[in-house]
Write an enzyme that holds these catalytic residues in place. Structure first.
Site, mmCIF file in Angstrom:
data_model
loop_
_atom_site.group_PDB
_atom_site.id
_atom_site.type_symbol
_atom_site.label_atom_id
_atom_site.label_comp_id
_atom_site.label_asym_id
_atom_site.label_seq_id
_atom_site.Cartn_x
_atom_site.Cartn_y
_atom_site.Cartn_z
ATOM 1 N N GLY A 1 64.054 -0.822 -22.571
ATOM 2 C CA GLY A 1 65.105 0.185 -22.380
ATOM 3 C C GLY A 1 65.202 0.643 -20.928
ATOM 4 O O GLY A 1 64.270 0.484 -20.141
ATOM 5 N N ARG B 1 68.059 8.730 -18.920
ATOM 6 C CA ARG B 1 67.864 10.171 -18.720
ATOM 7 C C ARG B 1 66.755 10.519 -17.715
ATOM 8 O O ARG B 1 66.587 11.666 -17.330
ATOM 9 C CB ARG B 1 67.581 10.849 -20.076
ATOM 10 C CG ARG B 1 68.845 11.079 -20.878
ATOM 11 C CD ARG B 1 68.523 11.485 -22.299
ATOM 12 N NE ARG B 1 68.032 10.370 -23.099
ATOM 13 C CZ ARG B 1 67.488 10.487 -24.311
ATOM 14 N NH1 ARG B 1 67.360 11.684 -24.844
ATOM 15 N NH2 ARG B 1 67.090 9.427 -24.969
ATOM 16 N N GLY C 1 69.027 -2.778 -29.473
ATOM 17 C CA GLY C 1 68.304 -1.978 -30.465
ATOM 18 C C GLY C 1 66.851 -2.395 -30.612
ATOM 19 O O GLY C 1 66.442 -3.467 -30.166
ATOM 20 N N THR C 2 66.077 -1.498 -31.251
ATOM 21 C CA THR C 2 64.629 -1.727 -31.371
ATOM 22 C C THR C 2 64.310 -2.955 -32.228
ATOM 23 O O THR C 2 63.355 -3.675 -31.946
ATOM 24 C CB THR C 2 63.936 -0.480 -31.971
ATOM 25 O OG1 THR C 2 64.661 -0.067 -33.142
ATOM 26 C CG2 THR C 2 63.913 0.672 -30.994
ATOM 27 N N GLU D 1 68.474 7.282 -39.041
ATOM 28 C CA GLU D 1 68.544 7.744 -37.655
ATOM 29 C C GLU D 1 69.344 9.045 -37.577
ATOM 30 O O GLU D 1 70.281 9.250 -38.355
ATOM 31 C CB GLU D 1 69.197 6.679 -36.775
ATOM 32 C CG GLU D 1 68.326 5.472 -36.540
ATOM 33 C CD GLU D 1 66.966 5.847 -35.975
ATOM 34 O OE1 GLU D 1 66.920 6.411 -34.868
ATOM 35 O OE2 GLU D 1 65.952 5.600 -36.640
ATOM 36 N N ASN E 1 61.713 10.714 -22.398
ATOM 37 C CA ASN E 1 63.073 10.311 -22.034
ATOM 38 C C ASN E 1 63.537 10.930 -20.722
ATOM 39 O O ASN E 1 64.486 10.468 -20.124
ATOM 40 C CB ASN E 1 64.055 10.715 -23.139
ATOM 41 C CG ASN E 1 63.760 9.975 -24.434
ATOM 42 O OD1 ASN E 1 63.598 8.763 -24.434
ATOM 43 N ND2 ASN E 1 63.626 10.711 -25.518
ATOM 44 N N TYR F 1 37.381 10.898 15.789
ATOM 45 C CA TYR F 1 37.901 9.720 15.096
ATOM 46 C C TYR F 1 36.896 8.576 15.205
ATOM 47 O O TYR F 1 36.561 8.147 16.311
ATOM 48 C CB TYR F 1 39.246 9.277 15.689
ATOM 49 C CG TYR F 1 39.703 7.953 15.117
ATOM 50 C CD1 TYR F 1 39.977 7.834 13.752
ATOM 51 C CD2 TYR F 1 39.830 6.824 15.920
ATOM 52 C CE1 TYR F 1 40.365 6.624 13.209
ATOM 53 C CE2 TYR F 1 40.231 5.604 15.374
ATOM 54 C CZ TYR F 1 40.490 5.513 14.014
ATOM 55 O OH TYR F 1 40.870 4.316 13.469
ATOM 56 N N ASN G 1 39.804 1.857 19.214
ATOM 57 C CA ASN G 1 39.589 0.580 18.514
ATOM 58 C C ASN G 1 40.787 -0.346 18.577
ATOM 59 O O ASN G 1 40.722 -1.461 18.075
ATOM 60 C CB ASN G 1 39.229 0.849 17.050
ATOM 61 C CG ASN G 1 40.276 1.677 16.338
ATOM 62 O OD1 ASN G 1 40.969 2.479 16.958
ATOM 63 N ND2 ASN G 1 40.405 1.499 15.038
ATOM 64 N N ALA H 1 29.082 14.008 28.345
ATOM 65 C CA ALA H 1 30.346 14.576 27.868
ATOM 66 C C ALA H 1 31.488 14.133 28.774
ATOM 67 O O ALA H 1 31.315 14.019 29.990
ATOM 68 C CB ALA H 1 30.244 16.089 27.837
HETATM 69 C C1 UD1 Z 1 63.397 5.242 -32.288
HETATM 70 C C2 UD1 Z 1 63.515 5.094 -33.797
HETATM 71 C C3 UD1 Z 1 63.513 6.469 -34.451
HETATM 72 C C4 UD1 Z 1 62.240 7.206 -34.068
HETATM 73 C C5 UD1 Z 1 62.080 7.257 -32.558
HETATM 74 C C6 UD1 Z 1 60.713 7.785 -32.215
HETATM 75 C C7 UD1 Z 1 64.886 3.117 -34.161
HETATM 76 C C8 UD1 Z 1 66.207 2.595 -34.549
HETATM 77 N N1 UD1 Z 1 64.755 4.426 -34.134
HETATM 78 O O1 UD1 Z 1 64.532 5.925 -31.846
HETATM 79 O O2 UD1 Z 1 63.577 6.355 -35.860
HETATM 80 O O3 UD1 Z 1 62.277 8.526 -34.593
HETATM 81 O O4 UD1 Z 1 62.177 5.936 -31.986
HETATM 82 O O5 UD1 Z 1 60.552 7.977 -30.840
HETATM 83 O O6 UD1 Z 1 63.992 2.334 -33.915
HETATM 84 N N2 UD1 Z 1 63.950 -0.443 -26.748
HETATM 85 C C9 UD1 Z 1 64.036 -1.742 -26.358
HETATM 86 N N3 UD1 Z 1 65.194 -2.425 -26.553
HETATM 87 C C10 UD1 Z 1 66.263 -1.857 -27.164
HETATM 88 C C11 UD1 Z 1 66.175 -0.509 -27.564
HETATM 89 C C12 UD1 Z 1 64.996 0.173 -27.349
HETATM 90 O O7 UD1 Z 1 63.086 -2.306 -25.819
HETATM 91 O O8 UD1 Z 1 67.279 -2.553 -27.328
HETATM 92 C C13 UD1 Z 1 62.682 0.271 -26.516
HETATM 93 C C14 UD1 Z 1 62.835 1.422 -25.571
HETATM 94 O O9 UD1 Z 1 62.580 1.006 -24.236
HETATM 95 C C15 UD1 Z 1 61.763 2.375 -26.074
HETATM 96 C C16 UD1 Z 1 61.679 2.082 -27.551
HETATM 97 O O10 UD1 Z 1 62.251 0.802 -27.735
HETATM 98 O O11 UD1 Z 1 60.508 2.122 -25.489
HETATM 99 C C17 UD1 Z 1 62.389 3.099 -28.426
HETATM 100 O O12 UD1 Z 1 63.759 3.066 -28.118
HETATM 101 P P1 UD1 Z 1 64.654 4.373 -28.111
HETATM 102 O O13 UD1 Z 1 66.043 4.007 -27.782
HETATM 103 O O14 UD1 Z 1 64.005 5.414 -27.300
HETATM 104 O O15 UD1 Z 1 64.572 4.758 -29.656
HETATM 105 P P2 UD1 Z 1 64.977 6.122 -30.294
HETATM 106 O O16 UD1 Z 1 66.446 6.270 -30.264
HETATM 107 O O17 UD1 Z 1 64.174 7.175 -29.672
#
Ligand code: UD1
Ligand code: CA
Length: 454
Positions: free
Chosen positions: A12, A16, A79-80, A154, A227, A365, A385, A422
């Site tokens: 990510g 922020r 997405g995660t 979510e 964040n 020094y 030096n 000195a």
């Molecule tokens: C996620 C969870 C949420 C949980 C929260 C806890 C999901 C859909 N939601 O939400 O249920 O309460 O964490 O903190 O999983 N990342 C990637 N690639 C992506 C998106 C995210 O590597 O495409 C990484 C981000 O860098 C981060 C982590 O995944 O380290 C979590 O992503 P973030 O977008 O912060 O998830 P939340 O919306 O907080």
């Protein structure tokens, strides 16, 4: 648990944070956020680590380097769930896989171990850690059916009713590897954010009739997701207190823990006193009966017993027993200082060895020098030096006496028991036991003032 593996999500952007530096590389005390996550996994016995990187991946890879076994690249952040899919080959079909987020640095090895235990004892296909929050805004909520896990919803997809749920998804899970891989095939992005949610994998696995467990954690601090810079500062405070509490428990005196910043890898023996405004970082080791501070910074240094460091900076230095440093000394890298040495006020030491009993008391020094035992430096000595191109060494034998305001033009050797007068600028070696005077002779002109004013 040596057969376990972990995927750390770090693709990510961290918008922020309002920073050009990728989120997981921001520091808490002396380490990057993601270092804490990687170390917690290793401490829990998980040695095979894959980091999913994406945003500014080259920089993130370079900074993490050898700390992980491999990287997976997520080109677009969809997405995660999509992030974890990029590590499909790493996850494989065998054993369990832990999922951690690179921006959750306060997670502990103890919690990870507990998660694995519960997961295995209950023969779960997936286990998620939840925590109860007074204000669950923003997090995914754990929906339960007859007390058992139902699904995660979510915040952005939740109804008013669902948003009242206080039990949240921490984003830390263990999956049976083969079931996680299988669930990817059914994962869709038909939600408010058009993302592939990892949380949906839990529901897919549950719908197959397999066990999905929830471990309710007690300490919500462990799951503080970073964040913003504000949250970074909050996490740093928790980490700082955690480390300071450990040292206090181990017998170190910390006069004002609020104003003392000690890195996680620092070792301090009991009966040492740390005074306010002190920052101790990196692989620093401090012995017993030392007094460190106030207002000192010590990085990657080895300090033995009974040492006093007052309002000074030490970088990659070694200091032996009963030596005193400061106030306002600057000990730069690759310096080795012996026992019972005095390094006084406004003294800078660089890339030098200073042997036992030597005194460098003020305004001096010493760079690129090898100084023997029981040498005395007068105030205002300079080892010269650098000629603008090259650096040269100065060697000073045991018991030599360097007069005030001496310039030692390196390369130069002052032999044992030698004296320099000195104000001398010494360009040639000084033999053992001799006095070297290298300055203009004083001339007095009687009656000069009277003549001038006529
Ligand atoms: C996620 C969870 C949420 C949980 C929260 C806890 C999901 C859909 N939601 O939400 O249920 O309460 O964490 O903190 O999983 N990342 C990637 N690639 C992506 C998106 C995210 O590597 O495409 C990484 C981000 O860098 C981060 C982590 O995944 O380290 C979590 O992503 P973030 O977008 O912060 O998830 P939340 O919306 O907080
Ligand atoms: Ca998100």
């Amino acid at each position: 648990m040596s057969d376990s593996k972990v995927v750390v999500l770090a693709a990510g952007q961290g918008t922020r944070m309002k920073s050009k530096v990728p989120k997981v590389l921001h520091k808490i005390l002396d380490k990057m956020m993601i270092d804490y996550v990687i170390e917690a996994a290793k401490e829990a016995g998980v040695s095979s680590i894959c980091a999913v990187v994406g945003h500014q991946s080259a920089m993130v890879k370079a900074m993490i380097g050898e700390k992980v076994s491999e990287f997976a690249v997520q080109k677009e952040q969809l997405g995660t769930g999509h992030a974890v899919m990029q590590a499909e080959r790493f996850i494989g079909e065998d054993g369990d896989v832990l999922i951690l987020c690179g921006d959750t640095p306060l997670i502990t090895a103890k919690t990870i171990k507990e998660l694995f235990e519960i997961h295995r004892k209950n023969e779960n296909a997936a286990t998620v850690i939840s925590v109860m929050l007074k204000d669950p805004t923003g997090y995914g909520r754990i929906k339960r059916h007859n007390h058992s896990f139902d699904r995660v919803v979510e915040h952005k997809d939740a109804t008013e009713e669902e948003r009242k749920i206080n039990e949240i998804n921490t984003g830390v899970y263990v999956f049976k590897a083969s079931e996680l891989i299988a669930s990817f095939k059914e994962l869709k992005n038909d939600n408010a954010q058009n993302e592939y949610y990892l949380t949906d994998c839990l529901e897919i696995i549950k719908n197959k009739g397999l066990n999905v467990g929830v471990m309710i954690a007690r300490d919500e601090n462990e799951f503080l997701g970073i964040n913003s810079k504000l949250q970074l500062a909050q996490a740093a405070k928790v980490m700082k207190n955690r480390i300071n509490e450990k040292h206090l428990t181990d017998g170190v005196t910390i006069e004002d823990p609020e104003n003392t910043y000690i890195g996680k890898d620092v070792i301090i023996k009991p009966d040492t006193v740390i005074l306010p405004g002190t920052v101790i970082e990196g692989k620093t080791e401090i012995g017993t009966d030392c007094i460190i501070g106030p207002n000192s910074r010590i990085t990657n240094s080895i300090i033995k017993d009974g040492v006093i460091v007052q309002s000074s900076t030490l970088l990659s230095a070694e200091v032996d027993n009963y030596t005193t440093i400061g106030p306002f000394a600057y000990i730069r890298p690759n310096s080795k200082i012996g026992e019972h040495v005095k390094i006084g006020d406004f003294v800078e030491i660089k890339n030098s060895t200073i042997d036992d009993g030597t005194k460098v008391s003020h305004l001096t020094y010493v760079g690129d020098s090898d100084v023997g035992k029981n040498v005395n430096f007068g105030c205002g000595t300079v080892t010269v030096n650098y000629d603008g191109k090259n650096k040269f060494r100065t060697t000073i034998g045991d018991r030599a006496f360097i007069g005030c305001n001496t310039n030692l033009i390196a390369p130069v050797v002052i032999k044992e028991d030698a004296f320099t007068a000195a104000g001398s600028t010494i360009t040639f070696d000084v033999p053992e036991g001799s006095l070297s005077i290298a300055r203009a002779k004083q001339i007095n002109k009687p009656g000069w003032r009277e003549k001038k004013e006529q």
